[in-house]
Enzyme design. Structure first.
Site, PDB file in Angstrom:
ATOM      1  N   LYS A 155       0.854  -1.201   0.000  1.00 39.22           N
ATOM      2  CA  LYS A 155       0.000   0.000   0.000  1.00 39.22           C
ATOM      3  C   LYS A 155       0.889   1.249   0.000  1.00 39.22           C
ATOM      4  O   LYS A 155       0.670   2.181  -0.777  1.00 39.22           O
ATOM      5  CB  LYS A 155      -0.868  -0.002   1.249  1.00 39.22           C
ATOM      6  N   ASN A 156       1.918   1.248   0.849  1.00 42.71           N
ATOM      7  CA  ASN A 156       2.709   2.463   1.039  1.00 42.71           C
ATOM      8  C   ASN A 156       3.699   2.732  -0.085  1.00 42.71           C
ATOM      9  O   ASN A 156       4.282   3.810  -0.153  1.00 42.71           O
ATOM     10  CB  ASN A 156       3.414   2.445   2.400  1.00 42.71           C
ATOM     11  N   ARG A 182      -4.435  11.260   4.845  1.00 41.49           N
ATOM     12  CA  ARG A 182      -3.149  11.954   5.028  1.00 41.49           C
ATOM     13  C   ARG A 182      -2.230  11.734   3.836  1.00 41.49           C
ATOM     14  O   ARG A 182      -1.575  12.650   3.340  1.00 41.49           O
ATOM     15  CB  ARG A 182      -2.502  11.397   6.289  1.00 41.49           C
ATOM     16  N   CYS A 230      -4.462  12.562  12.951  1.00 40.71           N
ATOM     17  CA  CYS A 230      -5.140  11.266  13.110  1.00 40.71           C
ATOM     18  C   CYS A 230      -4.789  10.725  14.498  1.00 40.71           C
ATOM     19  O   CYS A 230      -3.998  11.297  15.228  1.00 40.71           O
ATOM     20  CB  CYS A 230      -4.711  10.306  12.004  1.00 40.71           C
ATOM     21  N   ARG A 235       0.076  15.079  12.464  1.00 43.69           N
ATOM     22  CA  ARG A 235       0.765  14.686  11.236  1.00 43.69           C
ATOM     23  C   ARG A 235       1.173  15.955  10.472  1.00 43.69           C
ATOM     24  O   ARG A 235       0.553  16.342   9.504  1.00 43.69           O
ATOM     25  CB  ARG A 235      -0.143  13.807  10.376  1.00 43.69           C
ATOM     26  N   PRO A 236       2.202  16.671  10.954  1.00 39.20           N
ATOM     27  CA  PRO A 236       2.603  17.933  10.316  1.00 39.20           C
ATOM     28  C   PRO A 236       3.145  17.717   8.907  1.00 39.20           C
ATOM     29  O   PRO A 236       3.513  16.597   8.542  1.00 39.20           O
ATOM     30  CB  PRO A 236       3.708  18.453  11.231  1.00 39.20           C
ATOM     31  N   VAL A 237       3.180  18.773   8.122  1.00 37.48           N
ATOM     32  CA  VAL A 237       3.759  18.711   6.762  1.00 37.48           C
ATOM     33  C   VAL A 237       4.810  19.799   6.577  1.00 37.48           C
ATOM     34  O   VAL A 237       5.174  20.130   5.452  1.00 37.48           O
ATOM     35  CB  VAL A 237       2.674  18.822   5.665  1.00 37.48           C
ATOM     36  N   ASP A 238       5.334  20.317   7.695  1.00 34.80           N
ATOM     37  CA  ASP A 238       6.320  21.401   7.600  1.00 34.80           C
ATOM     38  C   ASP A 238       7.551  21.011   6.786  1.00 34.80           C
ATOM     39  O   ASP A 238       8.113  21.826   6.039  1.00 34.80           O
ATOM     40  CB  ASP A 238       6.747  21.854   9.005  1.00 34.80           C
ATOM     41  N   LEU A 239       7.957  19.745   6.885  1.00 30.53           N
ATOM     42  CA  LEU A 239       9.162  19.326   6.140  1.00 30.53           C
ATOM     43  C   LEU A 239       8.874  19.234   4.636  1.00 30.53           C
ATOM     44  O   LEU A 239       9.730  19.556   3.809  1.00 30.53           O
ATOM     45  CB  LEU A 239       9.665  17.984   6.680  1.00 30.53           C
ATOM     46  N   ASP A 289       5.051   0.938  12.091  1.00 29.03           N
ATOM     47  CA  ASP A 289       3.817   0.326  11.570  1.00 29.03           C
ATOM     48  C   ASP A 289       3.646  -1.115  12.022  1.00 29.03           C
ATOM     49  O   ASP A 289       2.618  -1.723  11.766  1.00 29.03           O
ATOM     50  CB  ASP A 289       3.794   0.374  10.035  1.00 29.03           C
ATOM     51  N   ILE A 339       8.738   7.354  16.847  1.00 30.19           N
ATOM     52  CA  ILE A 339       8.237   8.083  15.673  1.00 30.19           C
ATOM     53  C   ILE A 339       6.852   8.662  15.945  1.00 30.19           C
ATOM     54  O   ILE A 339       6.583   9.821  15.641  1.00 30.19           O
ATOM     55  CB  ILE A 339       8.258   7.160  14.433  1.00 30.19           C
ATOM     56  N   ARG A 391      -8.532  -0.179   5.176  1.00 33.43           N
ATOM     57  CA  ARG A 391      -7.731   0.865   4.526  1.00 33.43           C
ATOM     58  C   ARG A 391      -6.434   0.297   3.981  1.00 33.43           C
ATOM     59  O   ARG A 391      -5.916   0.765   2.981  1.00 33.43           O
ATOM     60  CB  ARG A 391      -7.395   1.970   5.536  1.00 33.43           C
TER      61      ARG A 391
HETATM   62  C1  EPZ Z   1       4.566   7.086   6.255  1.00 33.79           C
HETATM   63  O1  EPZ Z   1       3.790   8.173   6.735  1.00 33.79           O
HETATM   64  C2  EPZ Z   1       3.636   5.878   6.235  1.00 33.79           C
HETATM   65  N1  EPZ Z   1       2.497   6.131   5.353  1.00 33.79           N
HETATM   66  C3  EPZ Z   1       3.134   5.577   7.661  1.00 33.79           C
HETATM   67  O2  EPZ Z   1       2.379   4.375   7.579  1.00 33.79           O
HETATM   68  C4  EPZ Z   1       4.346   5.343   8.563  1.00 33.79           C
HETATM   69  O3  EPZ Z   1       3.898   5.132   9.881  1.00 33.79           O
HETATM   70  C5  EPZ Z   1       5.278   6.563   8.510  1.00 33.79           C
HETATM   71  O4  EPZ Z   1       5.664   6.826   7.136  1.00 33.79           O
HETATM   72  C6  EPZ Z   1       6.554   6.353   9.333  1.00 33.79           C
HETATM   73  O5  EPZ Z   1       7.240   5.234   8.851  1.00 33.79           O
HETATM   74  C7  EPZ Z   1       2.659   6.007   4.015  1.00 33.79           C
HETATM   75  O6  EPZ Z   1       3.733   5.703   3.515  1.00 33.79           O
HETATM   76  C8  EPZ Z   1       1.436   6.248   3.165  1.00 33.79           C
HETATM   77  P1  EPZ Z   1       6.606  10.519   8.144  1.00 33.79           P
HETATM   78  P2  EPZ Z   1       4.387   9.683   6.644  1.00 33.79           P
HETATM   79  O7  EPZ Z   1       6.514  11.798   7.395  1.00 33.79           O
HETATM   80  O8  EPZ Z   1       5.298   9.798   5.498  1.00 33.79           O
HETATM   81  C9  EPZ Z   1       7.191  13.755  11.512  1.00 33.79           C
HETATM   82  C10 EPZ Z   1       0.513   3.000   7.856  1.00 33.79           C
HETATM   83  O9  EPZ Z   1       0.156   2.457   8.906  1.00 33.79           O
HETATM   84  N2  EPZ Z   1       7.002  14.740  10.431  1.00 33.79           N
HETATM   85  O10 EPZ Z   1       7.715   9.569   7.801  1.00 33.79           O
HETATM   86  O11 EPZ Z   1       3.242  10.592   6.750  1.00 33.79           O
HETATM   87  C11 EPZ Z   1       5.930  12.954  11.815  1.00 33.79           C
HETATM   88  O12 EPZ Z   1       5.107  13.632  12.738  1.00 33.79           O
HETATM   89  C12 EPZ Z   1       0.959   4.443   7.874  1.00 33.79           C
HETATM   90  O13 EPZ Z   1       0.589   2.429   6.736  1.00 33.79           O
HETATM   91  C13 EPZ Z   1       7.241  16.087  10.691  1.00 33.79           C
HETATM   92  O14 EPZ Z   1       7.581  16.475  11.811  1.00 33.79           O
HETATM   93  O15 EPZ Z   1       5.227   9.749   7.996  1.00 33.79           O
HETATM   94  C14 EPZ Z   1       6.497  11.684  12.397  1.00 33.79           C
HETATM   95  O16 EPZ Z   1       6.770  11.862  13.763  1.00 33.79           O
HETATM   96  C15 EPZ Z   1       0.662   5.116   9.203  1.00 33.79           C
HETATM   97  N3  EPZ Z   1       7.068  16.988   9.683  1.00 33.79           N
HETATM   98  C16 EPZ Z   1       7.807  11.492  11.635  1.00 33.79           C
HETATM   99  O17 EPZ Z   1       8.124  12.780  11.076  1.00 33.79           O
HETATM  100  C17 EPZ Z   1       6.694  16.605   8.414  1.00 33.79           C
HETATM  101  O18 EPZ Z   1       6.578  17.483   7.519  1.00 33.79           O
HETATM  102  C18 EPZ Z   1       7.737  10.477  10.515  1.00 33.79           C
HETATM  103  O19 EPZ Z   1       6.623  10.832   9.706  1.00 33.79           O
HETATM  104  C19 EPZ Z   1       6.452  15.239   8.165  1.00 33.79           C
HETATM  105  C20 EPZ Z   1       6.627  14.315   9.186  1.00 33.79           C
END
Ligand code: EPZ
Length: 422
Positions: A22-23, A91, A115, A120-124, A309, A331, A401
């Site tokens: 899925k991912n 997301r 969620c 779930r920030p998107v600042d990065l 996960d 995480i 999902r």
């Molecule tokens: C991906 O989400 C996966 N989803 C998630 O799987 C998985 O838990 C996560 O990576 C971590 O491995 C998909 O691939 C669709 P991140 P993503 O950005 O990319 C912080 C599942 O169960 N962060 O790697 O959204 C964030 O808060 C799902 O299949 C920022 O601070 O996660 C977290 O603590 C759930 N700023 C860490 O980074 C940002 O702009 C990792 O998040 C983005 C993230």
């Protein structure tokens, strides 16, 4: 809404095929935006998240055809505004941002909601887009990104407080494929799904090196062409069934897996006293429940570490494993919604600041429990397999999902489970 009824005392035996990831599918489907030509993507799992992404792409104007696991998608003529109502509900739809901005010079996308597993920030993501020269504005719950003169390659570090960002790395990598010049991403996510996306992009004609490491280099090109691609196996689905086999199995074979992607999960299952053997090719494994399971300490970390996960599923296994286990999620420190439900079934778990202290009990007891998020729901199904009595799990749409036909696969392994429409 459906619910899953799981009768305890299930013994799992036999073999199943693991679905495509899925991912990996979600960003790869979004990456089709980068070209006006046909993209054929195989082994896309039939789960609501991928169906949702297909809806979003269709709403953007993509022509999409799906037959079983194969999706043909053509983004000949697309708009630059993602549908607010659709995007805000998943997301992962944030990963249309990069390709849309690169292809159209403008992207309007809703801020993704948070969620239950945490903020779930998107600042990065936005830091990366600004580094490539985009202007970012916020209005009415939408993010509007513009780059009227196109994107320009740049060097950037995408590390956040919790480490790398998977979808943030994906977004920047996709946007950079059509930027002018060279982009370097430091502290990139190295998940197998990021590498699968890079392989897909390179087959479109992109020039990406270093994917799968912490440093990715992208040399921009003028345009990209259509291609055929098969998505990698879903390592989290495989890990989930490995945990199920360790919990309630008498010899389970998982086909269509990738040994390399499962190293950390395999190590944890073996460390807790069970056996996992791969075939020579590493695409099939056989799991046997051990005679003397024992508690383990686990800390999640970015790939190649133990995946967040798979935290909930391992907690379900350790809830009835003799000994004390300490599980820390670095995480998503709030990702413990499953523990409250497991305690309703008799588990002995204490949560303290992002850490669960699990004391194994002899057996859990069935109780009406509620799924809260994708992986927490899987953990409840696992716990119910060996619980005393019949467990009813409501809000099963969470599990649909990300798991393709999980009840059918469990039935194939001999589990006593049925889906009830309510
Ligand atoms: C991906 O989400 C996966 N989803 C998630 O799987 C998985 O838990 C996560 O990576 C971590 O491995 C998909 O691939 C669709 P991140 P993503 O950005 O990319 C912080 C599942 O169960 N962060 O790697 O959204 C964030 O808060 C799902 O299949 C920022 O601070 O996660 C977290 O603590 C759930 N700023 C860490 O980074 C940002 O702009 C990792 O998040 C983005 C993230």
């Amino acid at each position: 809404m459906d619910k899953l009824v799981v009768h305890g005392g299930s013994v799992l035996k036999g073999a199943i095929n693991i679905s495509g990831s899925k991912n990996a599918s979600l960003p790869i489907l979004a990456a089709a935006i980068l070209t006006g030509e046909d993209c054929i993507i195989r082994r896309v799992p039939d789960v609501s998240d991928t169906n949702y992404m297909i809806q979003i792409l269709s709403a953007l104007g993509a022509d999409v055809e799906r037959s079983s696991g194969t999706v043909r998608i053509t983004c000949a003529d697309i708009t630059d505004e993602a549908p607010y109502e659709l995007v805000r509900r998943m997301r992962a739809s944030i990963c249309v941002m990069g390709p849309l901005l690169a292809r159209k010079g403008r992207a309007v996308i809703s801020l993704p909601g948070g969620c239950v597993i945490g903020d779930r920030p998107v600042d990065l993501h936005l830091k990366g887009m600004e580094a490539l020269g985009a202007k970012v504005e916020f209005e009415g719950g939408n993010i509007t990104l513009t780059a009227p003169n196109g994107l320009v390659g740049a060097e950037m570090d995408l590390r956040g407080d919790s480490g790398p960002t998977v979808l943030g790395t994906d977004n920047v990598m996709m946007a950079a494929t059509l930027a002018e010049g060279i982009t370097v991403i430091e502290s990139a996510a190295a998940e197998p799904e990021v590498l699968d996306l890079a392989n897909f992009l390179n087959s479109l004609g992109a020039k990406i090196t270093g994917a799968g490491t912490r440093r990715i280099v992208i040399e921009g090109v003028k345009e990209l062409k259509g291609v055929e691609h098969t998505v990698i196996p879903d390592r989290i689905e495989a890990g989930t069934f490995m945990a199920a086999a360790a919990l309630a199995g008498e010899g389970v074979t998982l086909n269509r897996v990738n040994r390399e992607h499962l190293k950390a999960i395999t190590a944890a299952i073996i460390k807790s006293g069970h056996s996992v053997e791969f075939n020579e090719a590493g695409d099939s494994c056989f799991i046997q429940r051990g005679e003397n399971p024992q508690g383990v300490d686990l800390t999640t970390s970015p790939y190649p570490g133990y995946p967040t996960d798979m935290q909930a599923q391992m907690t379900a296994l350790l809830a009835t494993t003799p000994g004390t286990s300490v599980i820390k999620d670095t995480i998503f420190p709030q990702r413990f919604m499953h523990c409250a439900e497991l305690k309703r079934m008799g588990a002995d778990i204490k949560i303290d600041h992002g850490t669960a202290i699990v004391r194994g009990v002899e057996q859990l007891s069935a109780a009406p429990v509620m799924a809260s998020d994708l992986r927490a729901s899987a953990a409840l199904v696992l716990a119910a397999l060996r619980a005393k009595g019949t467990t009813e799990i409501s809000r099963v749409y969470h599990i649909d999902r990300g798991y393709e036909h999980i009840d059918e696969k469990l039935l194939m392994l001999g589990a006593k489970v049925e889906r009830v429409r309510v």
